[in-house]
Design a protein around this motif. Structure first.
Motif, PDB file in Angstrom:
ATOM      1  N   HIS A 217      14.363 -62.641  58.643  1.00  0.00           N
ATOM      2  CA  HIS A 217      15.603 -63.421  58.541  1.00  0.00           C
ATOM      3  C   HIS A 217      15.939 -63.774  57.094  1.00  0.00           C
ATOM      4  O   HIS A 217      17.090 -64.017  56.763  1.00  0.00           O
ATOM      5  CB  HIS A 217      15.510 -64.683  59.400  1.00  0.00           C
ATOM      6  N   ASP A 224      19.695 -63.048  65.450  1.00  0.00           N
ATOM      7  CA  ASP A 224      19.330 -63.345  66.839  1.00  0.00           C
ATOM      8  C   ASP A 224      20.620 -63.621  67.597  1.00  0.00           C
ATOM      9  O   ASP A 224      21.490 -64.343  67.092  1.00  0.00           O
ATOM     10  CB  ASP A 224      18.432 -64.589  66.916  1.00  0.00           C
ATOM     11  N   GLU A 270      11.122 -58.953  71.497  1.00  0.00           N
ATOM     12  CA  GLU A 270      12.223 -59.916  71.350  1.00  0.00           C
ATOM     13  C   GLU A 270      13.531 -59.198  71.637  1.00  0.00           C
ATOM     14  O   GLU A 270      14.045 -58.465  70.789  1.00  0.00           O
ATOM     15  CB  GLU A 270      12.254 -60.494  69.920  1.00  0.00           C
ATOM     16  N   HIS A 273      16.533 -60.134  69.000  1.00  0.00           N
ATOM     17  CA  HIS A 273      16.462 -60.002  67.531  1.00  0.00           C
ATOM     18  C   HIS A 273      16.853 -58.580  67.099  1.00  0.00           C
ATOM     19  O   HIS A 273      16.190 -57.610  67.457  1.00  0.00           O
ATOM     20  CB  HIS A 273      15.042 -60.335  67.065  1.00  0.00           C
TER      21      HIS A 273
HETATM   22 ZN   LIG Z   1      14.931 -63.377  64.950  1.00  0.00          ZN
END
Ligand SMILES: [Zn+2]
Length: 303
Positions: A217, A224, A270, A273
């Motif tokens: 990030h 996200d 995830e 993401h």
């Molecule tokens: Zn993330």
């Protein structure tokens, strides 16, 4: 008359004799020179070491099935790592050995680390082996339109433009893709990671959160998402996820931590993401079903 002839013959013999002597001397010097050359060659320590090096290298390459002739991502500096990894992992074919070592899977996360290369480009790789300096702030951060994001969501301009285009096209199909976490500074990540460690303990937190400096990030290229209703952790169950699964790469985004790549990425699955890598890389990764780590280890020279 007779006397003169005698002398003449003697002169002739003498010349022939001298000529033969010269030939012999010349021959002997050539032979001596040759022997000398041989002796100095064999005794030159530098040349001996070089000779030995070549054979050692050949032996090592042989241990790796001379795979260097088949692939262009064989890194000679990694050769000893390849060999020791291969000895520990006899279950893998040699090609996988090369890939895994290039992905640093033989090293310890957060310990054997390097500063990330290709800063401010879509090729930058940040993971548990490549970190960003705490002062690193990407260039050209811009706010994403509030139509497609929560407040103050920033990405690097190229990623921001691509994200808005993607979210817009999805909205044309009545789907909502909303950015809920984007660029995060080093300091922000310090607080976030500490909070996770407090809740879940360090070991578990490391499976889903980057330590400060190791979070993607911080590149301003990761986002996200959620659909505005379902909690982001269930993004996989939404129509928006299905749409992104089909189309995200067309805009230059990849699902960064897929289910089947946990060993390579170092993070649990995830579904929310995504990482901007540009259209070409995203297409390649999607078509070959590989992780960004594998792409980096095989397609990008890490220098
Ligand atoms: Zn993330």
């Amino acid at each position: 008359m007779i006397r003169k002839r005698k002398i003449r013959i003697k002169w002739k013999n003498l010349i022939i004799f001298l000529f033969i002597i010269v030939l012999i001397i010349f021959g002997i010097t050539r032979i001596i020179k040759g022997i000398n050359k041989l002796i100095t060659k064999d005794n030159n320590p530098k040349q001996i070491i070089e000779k030995k090096k070549i054979t050692d290298l050949d032996k090592k390459l042989e241990k790796l099935d001379n795979i260097n002739k088949e692939i262009d991502y064989f890194i000679e500096d990694n050769i000893d790592r390849y060999i020791s990894y291969k000895e520990k992992h006899t279950e893998y074919p040699t090609i996988q050995i090369i890939k895994n070592v290039n992905m640093n899977l033989d090293l310890e996360p957060y310990k054997d680390i390097k500063e990330a290369n290709y800063l401010n480009t879509e090729k930058v790789l940040v993971n548990k082996y490549y970190y960003l300096d705490k002062d690193y702030i990407p260039l050209n951060l811009q706010d994403i339109s509030k139509k497609y994001a929560l407040n103050n969501m920033k990405l690097v301009n190229v990623a921001k433009d691509a994200f808005e285009e993607m979210a817009k096209d999805a909205s044309n199909e009545k789907l909502k893709i909303i950015a809920m976490s984007t660029y995060r500074s080093y300091d922000y990540q310090v607080n976030l990671y500490n909070k996770y460690v407090k809740t879940d303990g360090k070991e578990k937190a490391d499976t889903y959160s980057g330590r400060p400096g190791y979070s993607e990030h911080q590149t301003g290229l990761a986002v996200d998402v959620y659909n505005g209703k379902t909690n982001y952790t269930n993004f996989e169950s939404t129509k928006e996820f299905d749409w992104m699964d089909k189309h995200a790469h067309e805009y230059g985004f990849i699902l960064r931590f897929p289910k089947d790549k946990v060993d390579e990425t170092g993070y649990v699955y995830e579904s929310w993401h995504y990482r901007y890598v540009g259209k070409d890389i995203a297409k390649y990764i999607k078509e070959h079903n590989i992780s960004f780590e594998e792409y980096y280890a095989t397609m990008i020279k890490d220098s």
